[in-house]
Every structure is written in structure tokens, then in C-alpha cells.
Design a protein around this motif. Structure first.
Motif, PDB file in Angstrom:
ATOM      1  N   ILE A 112      20.926  23.440  89.237  1.00 56.79           N
ATOM      2  CA  ILE A 112      21.448  22.349  90.075  1.00 56.79           C
ATOM      3  C   ILE A 112      21.966  21.208  89.197  1.00 56.79           C
ATOM      4  O   ILE A 112      23.062  20.674  89.413  1.00 56.79           O
ATOM      5  CB  ILE A 112      20.348  21.816  91.011  1.00 56.79           C
ATOM      6  N   ILE A 113      21.174  20.818  88.189  1.00 57.24           N
ATOM      7  CA  ILE A 113      21.575  19.722  87.296  1.00 57.24           C
ATOM      8  C   ILE A 113      22.871  20.076  86.571  1.00 57.24           C
ATOM      9  O   ILE A 113      23.778  19.241  86.445  1.00 57.24           O
ATOM     10  CB  ILE A 113      20.453  19.417  86.287  1.00 57.24           C
ATOM     11  N   ALA A 114      22.965  21.313  86.087  1.00 60.45           N
ATOM     12  CA  ALA A 114      24.157  21.732  85.350  1.00 60.45           C
ATOM     13  C   ALA A 114      25.396  21.705  86.236  1.00 60.45           C
ATOM     14  O   ALA A 114      26.452  21.196  85.837  1.00 60.45           O
ATOM     15  CB  ALA A 114      23.937  23.143  84.785  1.00 60.45           C
TER      16      ALA A 114
ATOM     17  N   SER B 216      25.560  28.777  87.597  1.00 58.85           N
ATOM     18  CA  SER B 216      24.535  28.157  88.437  1.00 58.85           C
ATOM     19  C   SER B 216      24.358  28.933  89.735  1.00 58.85           C
ATOM     20  O   SER B 216      23.233  29.115  90.218  1.00 58.85           O
ATOM     21  CB  SER B 216      24.908  26.701  88.743  1.00 58.85           C
ATOM     22  N   ALA B 217      25.470  29.392  90.298  1.00 57.81           N
ATOM     23  CA  ALA B 217      25.396  30.188  91.523  1.00 57.81           C
ATOM     24  C   ALA B 217      24.626  31.477  91.289  1.00 57.81           C
ATOM     25  O   ALA B 217      23.799  31.886  92.115  1.00 57.81           O
ATOM     26  CB  ALA B 217      26.811  30.496  92.022  1.00 57.81           C
ATOM     27  N   VAL B 218      24.867  32.117  90.148  1.00 52.47           N
ATOM     28  CA  VAL B 218      24.166  33.360  89.825  1.00 52.47           C
ATOM     29  C   VAL B 218      22.664  33.109  89.653  1.00 52.47           C
ATOM     30  O   VAL B 218      21.823  33.855  90.183  1.00 52.47           O
ATOM     31  CB  VAL B 218      24.746  33.994  88.541  1.00 52.47           C
TER      32      VAL B 218
ATOM     33  N   PHE C 165      22.132  26.908  98.317  1.00 57.17           N
ATOM     34  CA  PHE C 165      22.768  26.118  97.255  1.00 57.17           C
ATOM     35  C   PHE C 165      23.603  27.012  96.340  1.00 57.17           C
ATOM     36  O   PHE C 165      24.591  26.553  95.748  1.00 57.17           O
ATOM     37  CB  PHE C 165      21.708  25.369  96.452  1.00 57.17           C
ATOM     38  N   ALA C 166      23.217  28.283  96.210  1.00 57.76           N
ATOM     39  CA  ALA C 166      24.039  29.222  95.438  1.00 57.76           C
ATOM     40  C   ALA C 166      25.400  29.389  96.102  1.00 57.76           C
ATOM     41  O   ALA C 166      26.437  29.434  95.428  1.00 57.76           O
ATOM     42  CB  ALA C 166      23.330  30.570  95.331  1.00 57.76           C
ATOM     43  N   TYR C 167      25.415  29.458  97.433  1.00 55.42           N
ATOM     44  CA  TYR C 167      26.673  29.543  98.175  1.00 55.42           C
ATOM     45  C   TYR C 167      27.541  28.312  97.915  1.00 55.42           C
ATOM     46  O   TYR C 167      28.753  28.422  97.705  1.00 55.42           O
ATOM     47  CB  TYR C 167      26.372  29.683  99.666  1.00 55.42           C
ATOM     48  N   GLY C 168      26.902  27.137  97.894  1.00 55.13           N
ATOM     49  CA  GLY C 168      27.641  25.910  97.597  1.00 55.13           C
ATOM     50  C   GLY C 168      28.192  25.910  96.180  1.00 55.13           C
ATOM     51  O   GLY C 168      29.307  25.440  95.932  1.00 55.13           O
TER      52      GLY C 168
END
Length: 233
Positions: free
Chosen positions: A30-32, A213-215, A90-93
Motif C-alpha cells: 500500500i505504501i509503495a 503492489s496489486a500482485v 485494494f489489489a483491484y484498485g
């Protein structure tokens, strides 16, 4: 406690805080993403959200409420399921951010109060249901509040077994807790700054980090959903 012992305990806490915050995982994903897509302030604010959740867990551990989760497997399983679901959301976002970055000539979206606020909310809510953070405060975190000793680096995620015995400190000292949160602050300041600086030198870093990040979030989300179902069954 002598001045020398106080300083060494504080330093050990800082090392512990950095060691806990640095390993790859949902929070750093999330931070990245926030850092490379929206800038340093957004990345730092997201880190602040995760640290605020840690502060909440600390206060709950201090008054003994955190042990309720340990004694209620159904509640623990539901929290793990909620965390897994949030990670997938959040991965979708993050996938949407990656697509936008790949299709945009700009490598960074403009920062604004709403964007940075969303980063804080995302990290805070996710951290409250993050099984890793819950497990830490149920076990090691509670132990930090009681007189004794702790093998700090052995608790580092992923590599702790290879660092056993390197740094053993006395627990029950406010300096250790202060140092721990100080180490987390160092990480949430330095990590976003490093990513933003690197992004300015590598044009395609932002979309790649967002995709990564999504992965990470998706992988942890699936893992925690399975873990939650297993816990409840």
C-alpha cells in the motif's frame, strides 16, 4: 535504568521497529503504491495509517483487551477473512492505478488532501485486520510490556530464524516501545522517499510498482481468505 542502558534499549527498539516494518507485505505494498502514484506525502500518510493501527493494538494490549481475540477463534477467523477481502479489494484498485499509469504520460498523479486521506484510511483499515499485525501484538507485542527479555531480530518476518541470538534486550521498558515506534517512523519516512526519488530517475517505475503492489495484495488476500476459512472450520 542507567543512561547507557536506556540508550541501548532505545536503539534496540529502533532496530526492532525497522526490522518489523521493512519486510515485503500488504502494508508496504500500500505504501509503495501510494508513494509512486501520488507522491511522498501520500506514501508517508499511508504508513502513518498502518502505524496508527499499531498504536491502537498497543493500547489494547496495554489494558489486556487484545487477548480477547486470542481466546475467540471465531472472531480471529472473521478478522482474517475481512483482511483477505480488503486486500483483494485494494489489489483491484492497484490494478486500476497501474493501468492509468501505463496509459499516462505522467508518472505521478497530483497530490491532494483527498488522495492522501484515502491512503491513510486504506492502510489503517487494512492494518486493523492484518493477521500479521494482530498476531504480533497478541504474542511478541504483549511480551514487550512485561519484564523479561526478547530476542528481537529472531522475530523479524521471513528471516528471523537466521538472526536468532544477535540482539537480545530487556523488555518492560518504555524506551523499548518508544524506540519501536521510532523505527517505524524512520521506515515510513525513508521508504516512500526512496521510491519517489527512484521514480524520478526511472520513467516506468510507477506503473511497475503499482502492478507489483496489486500482485502482493492479491496474493496475500487469497492466502488470508483460505487461512480465515480454515480457522473458522
Amino acid at each position: 535504568m542507567a543512561a547507557g542502558g536506556l540508550v541501548s534499549t532505545l536503539f534496540a527498539g529502533v532496530v526492532f521497529g525497522v526490522a518489523l516494518a521493512a519486510p515485503p507485505g500488504p502494508m508496504n505494498a500500500i505504501i509503495a503504491e501510494e508513494s509512486v502514484v501520488r507522491g511522498w506525502v501520500a506514501g508517508f500518510t499511508a504508513g502513518l495509517g498502518a502505524m496508527t493501527a499499531d498504536a491502537c493494538f498497543f493500547l489494547l494490549a496495554l489494558v489486556g483487551i487484545v487477548t480477547v481475540v486470542q481466546e475467540q477463534p471465531t472472531l480471529r477467523g472473521l478478522m482474517i477473512l475481512a483482511g483477505g477481502g480488503l486486500m483483494l479489494y485494494f489489489a483491484y484498485g492497484a490494478v486500476g492505478d497501474a493501468r492509468e499509469q501505463f496509459s499516462s504520460e505522467s508518472t505521478q498523479l497530483a497530490e491532494d488532501d483527498a488522495a492522501t486521506g484515502r491512503g491513510f484510511q486504506k492502510a489503517f483499515v487494512l492494518a486493523l485486520t492484518n493477521p500479521y499485525q494482530i498476531a504480533f501484538w497478541l504474542t511478541v507485542g504483549v511480551g514487550l510490556l512485561e519484564p523479561g527479555t526478547v530476542d528481537i531480530l529472531s522475530k523479524t518476518p521471513y528471516v528471523g530464524s537466521s538472526l536468532t541470538g544477535v540482539l537480545v534486550v530487556t523488555t518492560g521498558s518504555p524506551a523499548l516501545i518508544a524506540g519501536l515506534f521510532g523505527g517505524i517512523v524512520l521506515w515510513i519516512v525513508g521508504f516512500p522517499a526512496t521510491l519517489v526519488a527512484a521514480g524520478r530517475r526511472v520513467d516506468r517505475l510507477a506503473p511497475l510498482v503499482a502492478a507489483g503492489s496489486a500482485v502482493v495484495l492479491g496474493g496475500f488476500g487469497v492466502y488470508f481468505l483460505v487461512d480465515g476459512v480454515t480457522t473458522l472450520s
